[in-house]
Design a protein around this motif. Sequence first.
Motif, mmCIF file in Angstrom:
data_model
loop_
_atom_site.group_PDB
_atom_site.id
_atom_site.type_symbol
_atom_site.label_atom_id
_atom_site.label_comp_id
_atom_site.label_asym_id
_atom_site.label_seq_id
_atom_site.Cartn_x
_atom_site.Cartn_y
_atom_site.Cartn_z
ATOM 1 N N GLN A 1 38.307 -23.080 -0.479
ATOM 2 C CA GLN A 1 37.379 -23.731 0.441
ATOM 3 C C GLN A 1 36.770 -22.714 1.400
ATOM 4 N N VAL B 1 34.020 -20.824 -0.237
ATOM 5 C CA VAL B 1 32.778 -21.604 -0.238
ATOM 6 C C VAL B 1 32.109 -21.538 1.126
ATOM 7 N N LYS C 1 35.820 -31.178 -1.560
ATOM 8 C CA LYS C 1 34.505 -30.554 -1.711
ATOM 9 C C LYS C 1 33.588 -30.857 -0.522
ATOM 10 N N THR C 2 33.626 -32.103 -0.031
ATOM 11 C CA THR C 2 32.778 -32.431 1.124
ATOM 12 C C THR C 2 33.206 -31.625 2.339
ATOM 13 N N ILE D 1 31.789 -27.973 1.814
ATOM 14 C CA ILE D 1 30.351 -27.737 1.993
ATOM 15 C C ILE D 1 29.882 -28.067 3.409
ATOM 16 N N ARG E 1 30.809 -25.133 5.377
ATOM 17 C CA ARG E 1 29.886 -24.036 5.044
ATOM 18 C C ARG E 1 28.603 -24.154 5.860
ATOM 19 N N ALA F 1 20.646 -31.029 2.914
ATOM 20 C CA ALA F 1 21.768 -31.363 2.025
ATOM 21 C C ALA F 1 21.437 -32.678 1.343
ATOM 22 N N VAL G 1 21.632 -27.632 -0.226
ATOM 23 C CA VAL G 1 22.966 -27.938 -0.759
ATOM 24 C C VAL G 1 22.843 -29.235 -1.546
ATOM 25 N N ASP H 1 25.091 -31.989 -3.577
ATOM 26 C CA ASP H 1 26.399 -32.524 -3.931
ATOM 27 C C ASP H 1 26.276 -33.378 -5.199
ATOM 28 N N CYS I 1 23.083 -24.025 -2.981
ATOM 29 C CA CYS I 1 24.503 -24.235 -3.253
ATOM 30 C C CYS I 1 24.643 -25.579 -3.960
ATOM 31 N N VAL J 1 27.313 -28.349 -6.008
ATOM 32 C CA VAL J 1 28.722 -28.751 -6.091
ATOM 33 C C VAL J 1 28.834 -29.886 -7.094
#
Length: 701
Positions: free
Chosen positions: A15, A18, A36-37, A40, A43, A60, A221, A223, A247, A249
């Motif tokens: 993590q 990332v 993952k949430t 990011i 990040r 995002a 980003v 997701d 990015c 994911v």
Amino acid sequence: MSTDHPILDGLDAEQRAVATSLAGPLCVLAGAGTGKTRAITHRIAYGVQTGAYQPNQVLAVTFTARAAAEMRTRLRDLGAPGVQARTFHAAALRQLQYFWPQSIGGQMPAIIDYKAQMVAEAARRLRMSTDRASIRDLAAEIEWAKVSMNTPENYVEAAAGRADVAGFDRTTVARIFQAYEDVKTDRHMIDFEDVLLLTVGILDTDERIAAQIRSQYRHFVVDEYQDVSPLQQRLLDLWLGDRRELCVVGDASQTIYSFTGATPAHLLEFTKSYPEAPVVKLVRDYRSTPQVVELANLLLNGRRIEAGVPDRNVVWPEPLELVAQRGDGPQPSFHELADDEAEGAYVAQRIRKLIEEGTQPAEIAILYRTNGQSETYEQALAAAGIGYQLRGGERFFQRREVRDGILQLRAASRMDAEGSVAQQVKDILSSLGYSETAPAASGAVRERWESLSALVALAEELERTRSGPEQSFTLMEFVAELDERAAAQHAPTVQGVTLASLHSAKGLEWDAVFLVGLSDGLMPISFADDQAGYDEERRLLYVGITRARVHLSLTWSLSRTPGGRASRRASRFLDRIRPRGEAEAIPGARPVKRRRQTGPPTCRVCGSLLSTPGQRKVGRCNDCPAGYDEAVFERLREWRRVTALDAAVPAFVIFTDATLIAIAEQNPPDTAALSRIPGVGRTKLERYGAEVLEILAGQDA
């Protein structure tokens, strides 16, 4: 740049990798429950707080309004409130509304919420007879065509290989598709796919507008990247231009929306488009116990393609192997019930026990393949006096008590009241039926209380997280939060057992999950008739399993109605993951034993569908390598030759080559295992079984 920033505290190594990779393209492969949430959002917040990002230059995007709202909430709490977090459609709609006057001019068309009415009108114009089910299927097919960037003109060619829709051939569907577009034009309306298509059209043809958007957003980003459609990918490419600040994911094993045009190809081929992009894998599962994680891994590995053996039907990417980080929990349970009613009663009984042991109802979910299955469990829970909420039913913020409550809270927020926000909310909502303890009554009274209780719980949570020594949380801020959540349909948690389809459960989690109706025909669904369809269903079951934190129950029934014919069988996906042995002794339960796989069989080496009887008998494709000892096989052939001569019959009458190969490959240790091999019936088992087992044991028969 220092990596000792406080915002990175608490992140694991992956993590953190990332969160600190702020420049250039980045691909994050994140398994279920791996945070993952968290990765990011940290990040983005780290980039904002270190000055690498300007908040208003970050976009995002994700796939549901709830997920976008959750991301905005986390970013606000991490000190990055100015970042835009939206769905693809919301972001595109905002841009389309802004640029419409200068790019197209005139009044922007209204957006239709549902296609059904327009599709029905299109069919009527063509004098075609349709019903509700066919209208639904046609609307879904039109959506698929549009997100795949197809038009009525090229639909017939693009849909080659797809099943007929609602009994109509592809040419007829193309005509209905065109008529649907004509109806929208006549009524000056557009649909949600048009929002994306029109935005793409504007950015593709007006370089000035494209440059303006690219100057606004510098960092992207995405997701749930495995669910991106070709149309969404095209929009993303236009947002980016020639920049590489992206990015993504995702997890290919959670692709469950292929029927809407989603494809994991963009995720799987990301490093082809961006060769310099590092790939970070998040595999530490913080959500589920080792027992749940092991089951999830087993399910995916049951379809794993062996190295070097190509799948001739569909790509099956190597799944992420999750590693549980939580302590041990109970083993997942498997139960076979006599009928749907018995299954519903059993699930309600188990839920009652969990609640008595301290599990909150809101932390329990019943998940099923189709919405039509919910009625059985609604009735069972109601009979047991257990409150529930239907996900996909009436939206939380549309409930009358919720609307009335927000109106009263807004009026009160204009006064200068002091004290705890949570206590103010309790006092205000008490006039609408809220109390500290739940009412004994069920039905509408209980549902009303649960809605108001959810507002109180949200107030308590926000006051706890947003108050501090130097800041206070006010009632006006709480009302603003409710308005924002209502716009995004980001409902708070309601204290009731959740009933939801597996598709709508994506992105959610509970302490206890009951996966119900797991019989062939429902899981996998009956219209999954090829390898791609079976793979999608396997991924859907994987999503269901990984929603559970601690308790996981998998059930199925043999008949739809009490006393009905027991024609159902457990899902073929359970064959390799359920334990041997008997079911727990419960009313209506049947023994849980392994059975032969039903439905189209697959190669045990590469997972492809087996097309010939010979392939099905040995359990593998002709092109896949044999998994037996050649010396053993030759001994079996020699024994068969001598036995056939003695009996004066052709060799294949004893055993066919395919049966001998299957015996050599499976190497059964006893008569019970030998009897399960296709081609070994009772008579042959009695006549030749002992001699065959002696040969397999290395003895001369």
